[in-house]
Design an enzyme around this catalytic site. Structure first.
Site, short mmCIF file in Angstrom:
data_model
loop_
_atom_site.label_atom_id
_atom_site.label_comp_id
_atom_site.label_asym_id
_atom_site.label_seq_id
_atom_site.Cartn_x
_atom_site.Cartn_y
_atom_site.Cartn_z
N LYS A 73 -1.18 9.57 -47.13
CA LYS A 73 0.14 9.91 -46.59
C LYS A 73 0.57 8.92 -45.49
CE LYS A 73 0.94 13.48 -49.22
NZ LYS A 73 2.04 13.44 -50.20
N TYR B 204 -6.60 12.28 -48.06
CA TYR B 204 -5.20 12.75 -48.11
C TYR B 204 -4.38 12.15 -46.95
CZ TYR B 204 -1.33 16.15 -48.35
OH TYR B 204 -0.10 16.76 -48.44
N ILE C 130 3.55 24.10 -45.30
CA ILE C 130 4.58 24.73 -46.13
C ILE C 130 3.90 25.71 -47.10
CG2 ILE C 130 6.49 24.28 -47.76
CD1 ILE C 130 6.82 22.90 -44.96
P1 NAP Z 1 1.87 21.67 -55.62
O1 NAP Z 1 2.40 23.06 -55.52
O2 NAP Z 1 0.42 21.47 -55.94
O3 NAP Z 1 2.78 20.87 -56.70
C1 NAP Z 1 2.51 19.52 -56.98
C2 NAP Z 1 3.14 19.17 -58.32
O4 NAP Z 1 2.78 17.80 -58.62
C3 NAP Z 1 2.59 20.02 -59.48
O5 NAP Z 1 3.62 20.33 -60.39
C4 NAP Z 1 1.55 19.11 -60.09
O6 NAP Z 1 1.26 19.37 -61.45
C5 NAP Z 1 2.22 17.75 -59.93
N1 NAP Z 1 1.27 16.66 -60.05
C6 NAP Z 1 -0.03 16.63 -59.66
N2 NAP Z 1 -0.58 15.46 -59.98
C7 NAP Z 1 0.39 14.72 -60.61
C8 NAP Z 1 0.42 13.44 -61.19
N3 NAP Z 1 -0.66 12.67 -61.24
N4 NAP Z 1 1.58 13.00 -61.73
C9 NAP Z 1 2.68 13.78 -61.73
N5 NAP Z 1 2.70 15.01 -61.21
C10 NAP Z 1 1.57 15.49 -60.64
O7 NAP Z 1 2.10 20.86 -54.29
P2 NAP Z 1 3.21 21.07 -53.13
O8 NAP Z 1 2.61 21.88 -52.06
O9 NAP Z 1 4.50 21.47 -53.73
O10 NAP Z 1 3.30 19.57 -52.58
C11 NAP Z 1 4.30 18.66 -53.00
C12 NAP Z 1 4.20 17.42 -52.12
O11 NAP Z 1 4.36 17.79 -50.75
C13 NAP Z 1 2.85 16.70 -52.21
O12 NAP Z 1 3.05 15.31 -52.12
C14 NAP Z 1 2.13 17.20 -50.98
O13 NAP Z 1 1.13 16.30 -50.54
C15 NAP Z 1 3.28 17.30 -49.99
N6 NAP Z 1 3.02 18.18 -48.85
C16 NAP Z 1 2.80 19.52 -49.05
C17 NAP Z 1 2.57 20.32 -47.94
C18 NAP Z 1 2.35 21.79 -48.05
O14 NAP Z 1 2.10 22.43 -47.01
N7 NAP Z 1 2.42 22.38 -49.23
C19 NAP Z 1 2.56 19.76 -46.66
C20 NAP Z 1 2.78 18.40 -46.52
C21 NAP Z 1 3.03 17.63 -47.63
P3 NAP Z 1 0.10 20.47 -61.79
O15 NAP Z 1 0.77 21.79 -61.69
O16 NAP Z 1 -0.36 20.15 -63.17
O17 NAP Z 1 -1.00 20.28 -60.78
#
Ligand code: NAP
Length: 246
Positions: free
Chosen positions: A158, A154, A187
């Protein structure tokens, strides 16, 4: 409305941070394309946004598959005619210590998190270059800068996004296209809810602002880069992490 008439695509826009980003753009009057691997959730999110009076469509898209990406962008462009903002938000985790990390989990995470940004940016740039306008905003992570035990795949994906963002910024600046990244810290979403309470409490101690971030904290930074007023900012990273990395 600041973004009225603009078309914004958010990958992984059905839920979590992506959904909050879509809602933020909707509040600014933009037309939304919710591109997600779960079409049903994308349709639900698009329907919710449409009820608020903006145009929102759902597109079925796996960002890691080039044929899928081309089809989804063609579909979206046919309907919307233009694309002003692409938010590369789709991302996953498959954690494990490096010595135990399976090759398939390395490939899966790099394929979605990094190659997905490459494939979607390429399709978006084809239209943005013609328009001589565009905003590409990539969602990275604090772990790109700090590393994190258990997240070799991961954090590498990133960190790769940061290099890709800067190169995109340099290559397309002469077409008035900016490329920037937002690096969230911890987050509150489904992704982080999956962590144990112990890890969550440990993380909290490392955040000077004393709270986990909200999806809106991230969406606000994305909206900043997307603003037509911020066309002189490119190749940059906004850290949204409560001070855990400075
Ligand atoms: P999340 O709640 O898991 O949502 C991710 C979304 O992306 C879901 O709707 C998922 O669909 C979709 N997805 C997964 N694989 C995909 C693919 N191959 N093609 C298209 N869509 C896809 O994640 P999040 O926490 O909102 O994170 C969003 C972004 O922020 C990510 O890039 C993550 O790495 C980044 N981020 C998050 C955090 C944090 O603390 N949450 C921190 C730093 C960075 P499904 O529902 O089917 O899985």
């Amino acid at each position: 409305m600041e973004l009225k008439g603009q078309v914004v695509m958010v990958t992984g826009g059905a839920r979590g941070i992506g959904k909050a980003i879509a809602e933020k753009f909707a509040s600014k009057g933009a037309d939304l394309i919710i591109a997600d691997v779960s079409l049903k959730s994308a349709e639900e999110t698009a329907a919710e946004l449409s009820q608020k009076g903006v145009r929102a469509r759902a597109v079925d898209l796996d960002v890691s598959k080039s044929a899928d990406v081309s089809r989804a962008f063609n579909e979206a462009l046919k309907e919307c005619g233009r694309l002003d903002v692409l938010v590369n938000n789709a991302g996953i985790t498959r954690d494990g210590l490096l010595l135990r990390l399976k090759e398939e989990d390395w490939d899966l995470v790099l394929g979605i998190n990094l190659k997905g940004v490459f494939l979607c940016s390429k399709e978006a740039l084809k239209v943005m270059v013609k328009q001589r306008y565009g905003r590409i905003i990539n969602i990275a992570s604090v772990v790109a800068f700090m590393g994190n035990p258990g997240q070799a795949n991961y954090s590498a994906s990133k960190a790769g996004i940061i290099g890709l963002t800067k190169t995109t910024a340099r290559e397309y600046a002469n077409r008035a296209i900016t490329a920037n990244a937002v690096a969230p810290g911890f987050i509150s979403t489904a992704m982080t809810d999956a962590l144990s309470e112990n890890i969550r409490q440990e993380m909290l101690k490392s955040i000077p602002l004393g709270r986990f971030g909200s999806v809106d904290d991230v969406a606000n930074a994305v909206a900043f880069f997307a603003s037509p007023d911020n066309g002189y900012i490119t190749g940059q990273v906004i850290h949204v992490n409560g001070g855990m990395y400075m």
